[in-house]
Write an enzyme that holds these catalytic residues in place. Structure first.
Site, PDB file in Angstrom:
ATOM      1  N   LYS A  82      42.758  30.287  39.298  1.00  0.00           N
ATOM      2  CA  LYS A  82      41.612  30.066  38.409  1.00  0.00           C
ATOM      3  C   LYS A  82      42.100  29.432  37.111  1.00  0.00           C
ATOM      4  O   LYS A  82      43.146  29.837  36.573  1.00  0.00           O
ATOM      5  CB  LYS A  82      40.903  31.400  38.145  1.00  0.00           C
ATOM      6  CG  LYS A  82      39.577  31.279  37.404  1.00  0.00           C
ATOM      7  CD  LYS A  82      38.871  32.636  37.298  1.00  0.00           C
ATOM      8  CE  LYS A  82      37.531  32.552  36.593  1.00  0.00           C
ATOM      9  NZ  LYS A  82      36.828  33.872  36.525  1.00  0.00           N
ATOM     10  N   SER A 157      31.996  34.042  38.031  1.00  0.00           N
ATOM     11  CA  SER A 157      32.484  32.796  37.483  1.00  0.00           C
ATOM     12  C   SER A 157      33.635  32.170  38.269  1.00  0.00           C
ATOM     13  O   SER A 157      33.975  31.007  38.055  1.00  0.00           O
ATOM     14  CB  SER A 157      32.970  33.026  36.042  1.00  0.00           C
ATOM     15  OG  SER A 157      34.093  33.911  36.019  1.00  0.00           O
ATOM     16  N   SER A 181      32.976  38.777  38.630  1.00  0.00           N
ATOM     17  CA  SER A 181      33.301  37.363  38.830  1.00  0.00           C
ATOM     18  C   SER A 181      34.259  37.074  39.972  1.00  0.00           C
ATOM     19  O   SER A 181      34.499  35.904  40.294  1.00  0.00           O
ATOM     20  CB  SER A 181      33.866  36.764  37.534  1.00  0.00           C
ATOM     21  OG  SER A 181      32.839  36.573  36.594  1.00  0.00           O
TER      22      SER A 181
END
Length: 483
Positions: A82, A157, A181
């Site tokens: 990420k 997210s 997330s």
């Protein structure tokens, strides 16, 4: 897996084959890079694909194997990171314009541990800006699409990391989970996603959103691969003051442990208003499967859970408003020049932050301001304590708790973009474990009426990962049996 040409081997199988010299790490990597080239233009899982650096890392693994050196439990396994994890010398953007051009001078602890374990990083994945969102539509670089249906969101997210695994771009990825997330996009993309106990995985090098809630965790196609990745990245880190000394335990060994004798509670408050009927049906089917496998299953009440969403959207923005104050045009990334320092700060933050980040900074600043602190932030902290108390009471009678991961399957791109409250409700089932600091994970368990994946959430008390993975392994086996 939905990728057309991606490697079908698990991370366990890849690492074993590379260590044995049956496959080269470069050969494995090339297969995944071909999959990325074939569909990345459609999915947009990545902000940056680091093909050249990955080839160098894979070649180093192959050289170590040839020399007879120890190459680690993830030897030659590609992994996506990420883009809020610091990687030395590589752009780290948090999908925000305000970090334009910034390259961290150090690696996050999890990145260092992955390299030591022989993993090969293939790139940085897209996310909602500064991890604020539930659809990966809040990225400054455009949305990520769900590999199962590119007209739908992947969740957020960590939507890029979830989509990367679902699309076959990598067998493993890392995300961060502040209010769901990791688990919510895992559910929407049909992969396994894990939020560990707070402190079990170092946050050093994770760019902060809400420091008392943020945790790094794995995405994988299988429960066993997720367990392996968590074992690699977990454990104490003196560089993180919130890191706990306890090891994560033998999680891979726990996966096949079965659920005979375990007590499973289905959370009543997370199975009612707002949960789509097809999602609730899959959770009930999962509960039945665990009962058939030998667990004792019953309903349990965790009353304060219903206040979790409201408390979260005061606590998390309050912490974000403080954490994001550092992006002032002086120390990181973007700078918009103006006549004086105050005007430069304002111009930089106006141009650099997106609408959702600005909304949360303003909300958090308001909640912390004089005259409103006790009325809002103070009460939110009291709710957090109530949730901890109610969950502790539930764990007196049950080993794990069960619920939906997300209220619905993946929704269409743009469907909730102009309705923040509707978007926030996507995390209603995942937030309680973040507020409590407990581990939780999403395991795929069939599909909804629209044919899209549904994940079931397993929650456990602090440091209960071993039991949680036992239940996850049993659910995965039951889901496979249904197919």
């Amino acid at each position: 897996m939905t990728g057309a040409s991606a490697d079908e081997m698990s991370a366990h199988q890849i690492a074993a084959a590379v260590r044995a010299g049956e496959r080269s790490a470069v050969e494995v990597l090339d297969g995944y890079l071909q999959a990325i080239e074939a569909r990345e233009g459609e999915i947009h899982a990545f902000n940056l694909v680091t093909a050249d650096a990955a080839r160098e890392a894979a070649a180093a693994v192959d050289a170590a194997v040839a020399a007879g050196d120890e190459v680690g439990p993830l030897a030659g396994v590609p992994i996506a990171l990420k883009d809020n994890l610091c990687t030395r010398g590589l752009p780290t953007t948090c999908s925000s314009k305000i970090l334009d051009g910034w390259k961290p001078p150090y690696d996050a602890t999890v990145v260092t541990r992955l390299a030591a374990a022989g993993a090969v990083a293939v790139g940085k994945t897209n996310l909602d800006e500064f991890a604020m969102g539930s659809s990966t539509e809040n990225s400054a670089f455009g949305p990520t699409r769900n590999p199962h249906d590119p007209t739908r969101v992947p969740g957020g997210s960590s939507g890029g990391s979830a989509a990367a695994v679902a699309a076959g771009f990598a067998p493993l990825s890392l995300g961060s989970d502040t209010g769901g997330s990791i688990r919510q996009p895992a559910s929407l993309c049909g992969v396994v996603g894990v939020k560990p106990t707070y402190g079990a995985v170092s946050r050093y090098g994770l760019i902060a959103f809400a420091s008392s809630l943020d945790q790094i965790g794995p995405f994988a196609r299988t429960v066993s691969d997720a367990a392996l990745l968590l074992e690699v990245i977990g454990g104490h880190d003196p560089a993180d003051s919130t890191s706990i000394p306890e090891p994560v335990g033998d999680l891979v060994g726990a996966v096949g442990g079965g659920v005979a004798g375990l007590r499973v509670g289905v959370v009543r408050e997370l199975m009612v208003e707002g949960i789509a009927p097809d999602v609730a049906a899959r959770v009930n089917a999962a509960a039945d499967a665990l009962a058939a496998a030998g667990a004792t299953v019953d309903e349990v009440s965790v009353p304060a859970c219903v206040y979790g969403l409201s408390a979260y959207y005061l606590i998390a923005p309050a912490e974000a408003s403080s954490n994001l104050a550092r992006y002032d045009g002086v120390r990181y990334g973007m700078r918009v020049d103006a006549d004086n320092v105050a005007a430069m700060n304002e111009a930089t933050r106006t141009a650099g932050f997106g609408d959702e980040v600005k909304r949360r900074i303003m909300l958090g600043t308001f909640a912390l301001s004089a005259g409103y602190y006790d009325a809002y932030y103070g009460k939110a902290l009291k709710v957090r304590t109530l949730i901890l108390r109610d969950m502790a009471a539930a764990y007196d009678d049950f080993d794990v708790l069960l619920s939906p991961t997300a209220p619905t399957t993946a929704f269409e791109l743009g469907a909730k973009a102009d309705d923040p409250m509707s978007m926030y409700l996507s995390d209603v089932c995942t937030i309680p474990s973040n507020l409590a600091g407990h581990p939780a994970m999403s395991v795929p368990f069939g599909a909804g009426d629209d044919g899209l994946p549904i994940g079931v959430q397993i929650m456990a008390p602090a440091l209960g990962e071993t039991t949680m993975f036992r239940v996850a392994g049993a659910l995965e086996a039951a889901a496979g049996g249904e197919g």
